[in-house]
Each structure stands twice: as C-alpha cells, then as structure tokens.
Design an enzyme around this catalytic site. Sequence first.
Site, PDB file in Angstrom:
ATOM      1  N   ASP A   1      78.793  34.832  45.330  1.00 12.45           N
ATOM      2  CA  ASP A   1      78.310  35.925  46.177  1.00 12.45           C
ATOM      3  C   ASP A   1      78.725  35.618  47.614  1.00 12.45           C
ATOM      4  O   ASP A   1      78.079  34.840  48.311  1.00 12.45           O
ATOM      5  CB  ASP A   1      76.787  36.047  46.077  1.00 12.45           C
ATOM      6  CG  ASP A   1      76.317  36.615  44.735  1.00 12.45           C
ATOM      7  OD1 ASP A   1      77.021  36.416  43.721  1.00 12.45           O
ATOM      8  OD2 ASP A   1      75.245  37.251  44.700  1.00 12.45           O
TER       9      ASP A   1
ATOM     10  N   LYS B   1      77.869  44.206  46.968  1.00 13.58           N
ATOM     11  CA  LYS B   1      76.453  43.831  47.019  1.00 13.58           C
ATOM     12  C   LYS B   1      75.906  44.249  48.373  1.00 13.58           C
ATOM     13  O   LYS B   1      76.576  44.078  49.397  1.00 13.58           O
ATOM     14  CB  LYS B   1      76.355  42.309  46.797  1.00 13.58           C
ATOM     15  CG  LYS B   1      74.960  41.704  46.962  1.00 13.58           C
ATOM     16  CD  LYS B   1      74.938  40.205  46.587  1.00 13.58           C
ATOM     17  CE  LYS B   1      73.663  39.524  47.029  1.00 13.58           C
ATOM     18  NZ  LYS B   1      73.647  38.069  46.773  1.00 13.58           N
TER      19      LYS B   1
ATOM     20  N   LYS C   1      75.578  45.458  43.192  1.00 12.15           N
ATOM     21  CA  LYS C   1      74.379  44.615  43.196  1.00 12.15           C
ATOM     22  C   LYS C   1      73.500  45.000  44.375  1.00 12.15           C
ATOM     23  O   LYS C   1      73.945  44.959  45.527  1.00 12.15           O
ATOM     24  CB  LYS C   1      74.753  43.130  43.264  1.00 12.15           C
ATOM     25  CG  LYS C   1      73.514  42.201  43.331  1.00 12.15           C
ATOM     26  CD  LYS C   1      73.878  40.730  43.217  1.00 12.15           C
ATOM     27  CE  LYS C   1      72.690  39.821  43.542  1.00 12.15           C
ATOM     28  NZ  LYS C   1      73.024  38.382  43.463  1.00 12.15           N
TER      29      LYS C   1
END
Lengths: 242, 242
Positions: free
Chosen positions: A110, A174, A203
């Site tokens: 991430d 995300k 996300k």
Amino acid sequence: MSEDQARAGAGEGDTQPAIGATELAGCIDHTLLRPGATGVEIDRLCDEAKSYGFAAVCVNPVWVERAVSRLGQSKVVVASVVGFPLGASRPEIKLAEARRALDDGAREIDMVINIGRLIEGDIGFVADEIKQLTAAAHQVGAVIKVIIETVLLTDDQKRIACEVAAGAGADFVKTSTGFAGGGATVSDVALMLSVVGPTMGVKASGGIRTATDALNLLRAGATRLGTSAGPAIVTEFVNGVR
Amino acid sequence: MSEDQARAGAGEGDTQPAIGATELAGCIDHTLLRPGATGVEIDRLCDEAKSYGFAAVCVNPVWVERAVSRLGQSKVVVASVVGFPLGASRPEIKLAEARRALDDGAREIDMVINIGRLIEGDIGFVADEIKQLTAAAHQVGAVIKVIIETVLLTDDQKRIACEVAAGAGADFVKTSTGFAGGGATVSDVALMLSVVGPTMGVKASGGIRTATDALNLLRAGATRLGTSAGPAIVTEFVNGVR
C-alpha cells in the site's frame, strides 16, 4: 442469526447483490499502523485476521516478517505500507522499502503517492514512481494499492491520480492513509470507481468504524476496506446491524 | 522596538540569561512537512528562513535537493526527516533514506526512533538503529536529532529513549513529530535535558505557535525549536509579546 440471514442490501427494491458475513470479512484489511504498536499487538492482529477470515493484515514495514511468520500457512496475506503516511520520501527509497517488504514476505504493498508533486502538476513524477513500485510488486506476484489521500485533493486531482494509477498498471486505488484527517467517503469511492472501472480494485480506508460505514462503502463500489475495527464491524453485521 | 529592547527573561528577579530576536530566530527550524506541500511553498520556506535568520529549514526528503539549491550559500542549513513520522520503517531503509538526504545536501537529519520497539523494551534494536544513522550523519559532518515522540511514551520510556540517544552519540533529542497528537511541553523538555545534560541539544517541536510558547520552551532548556510558525513567532517577539 445464521450467516445466510446476515445479509445486507437484500431489502425490497434493492438491486444490489447481497453481501454475507464471510464476504464482508474477506474484503477487510485488518490494519494496525499506530507507531507505538508492539509485536504482541501484531501477533493478536494476525490471530484475529485468521479467525475472522480477513483478506490481509496491514502493518508497518518493521512488522512484516513477524506477521508473515505468525500467519504461517493461512490464506491471510500481509500488506505493508510504503512511503507512509506522507508520501514525500524519495522514489528510490520508496522502491527500496517496497522491495524489502516483498523480500520479507509482504504480498500486498500500500504505497502513498507523492501528493505535493501531484498537486503542483508534476504528473510524470507521480506516474514514474507508481510504475516502478508496480513493477517491483508484480515481479513477485504481489498486489499494489495506490493511496491517493483524497482529503488533500480536489475532485479533479483525485481523477488524475486514479488515471495515473490505472495507467501505471496498479491493482487498486485507495482513498486514505487515515493520518491526514478525514477518510473514506461514499462519494470518493464512487468517483474513483468511475475513473478506474471495474477491472481495478478500490480500497476505502480511514474512519471506517461501523458495519453501516462498511456496507455503504461496499455498495458505492469499494472492493476492499482498510480498518482497525474489523472484528467489531463483522460482529455488528452478524448481529443484524446494517 | 529595537532588537536590544526585544529581550525576554530580563524581568526583575529573573536569573535566566536574556534572549534577543536574533538568538530566538537562530534557534528555529522553519518547518514544512505537510504531505501536500509544493515546490513553490518549499522555495518560500527557504526565502523566509534566510530573511529571518532561522537555523534550518526542515523538509521531507523529496524536497531536500530543491531546498539546498534555493538556499545557496546562505547560512541556513537543510534538515531532512527520516522514518517520518511513524518511525516504523526497517532500519536499513531509514539508513538508506538518511544517506540519500545527506547526498542531496541535508546537513541535519531528524530521525524518528522505532517507538513500538522502545515500548516493548527492545532497547538494543532502538539503540542500533540510532547508532547507524548517527554514524552516517557524522561521517559527513552532519547533525542528527533523535525524535522520541514524547506523547506516546511514559516518563520512564522518555528517559530510556534519551539515554539511548545520548549513548549512541546523537547530537539532539527531539520531542515530537507533530503528527501523533500533542507536542512539546515544558515538562518534557526539562525531563529530556535532565537526562542528556547540557552537552547535547534538546529540540522542542509540535504545537509551538506563539512567542510565549517558544520562550517557555527555551527557558526550560530547549536549544532548538521546530515550528511552522517561525515568522509569526519572531514578529510577535519583536513587537514585545512575551
């Protein structure tokens, strides 16, 4: 209540597919990124993730090895953050950090984009960085999520960030680090999905505390949820809270 | 008001040495660590630092080269943060990040300790990391500051962190990142000074907004102040606010 009964979005006139508790848990990245987190807490995170059937644990780089070891042969994978949470490290350092996390056994990365460079319009810089990290992740079959930190961006900047992440071949966009104030919103998830389309993941993360938060974000198109409240959310859901 | 008149701590019965505006400015690290900061803002930070005579600008790694170039032959140095703000990167990555910042021309490194490892008592880990980064900084004549993130620690843990930083040969201990909620307090500065003694520096940072804040921390023993409000603080001071 049985799992079959524990379904959301099945009300009259609701055309969305229903979500079961297993499916909900399988969307959750069980997250512990507090700087003061200890090894014992990381172990507990991993044990909970196995027990609830979460998708992943999301931890800081220094804990990746420990989490990988604790999870053993479980289906739960380890996600490591990179350039987190400010995104203002040098690209070479983000790349080294990602590679090290992958070497340590992380199977999801991430990463935070360079937010300042995006805001000032240096899109080439932002794109190159994402491409490098995406290549490193894909080389070992890992997944990469690109954190765009929606709370700091205009809608136009959010769109550009998503286009860049999609163009770089990333797997997910995300919403948030959770460290910049503000977090995932239904409107941001819908906007991001409208740019990246259904072949990429979205996300939602930051401020997701209840089953209602989680379901609203999933209905808006999120395919993964980053939260430290996973066990409470699933428990609430199983108990019938929508 | 002249600079000579602009003195603090010179009241009757006050035994502390007086501080002038030049001295006050010379204690300030002019700081811009927001993830959305752009190059234009970094340039302005550097120009203000030259104009006010601040000690340093404190920026994220991606901006070190630009700040070094903008400051040119000025006495103001560039401080780069490392492992910031969570401190939970791998030691190898922190070291690589510090070396890269030094190569880019940073002359001060503000590193975050591994807070979780300190809390769980893995002091050797924390000490080794600080030693490695201190050696890298000292090798090129740079200064290293060790951020202990006071708000997350007990007083005993703060003492241990300071002992470790002193034992590792670091130049400063520093209170806070400013990203963990809470910031510099007079009592923490006094505690840190009591451990490291007058041969090491103490940098107070986080939440320093007014001349009164600044002077109280200096009187408690801080030798450097990290703040994004430097110009306002010095202006307030020159105008006679204590």
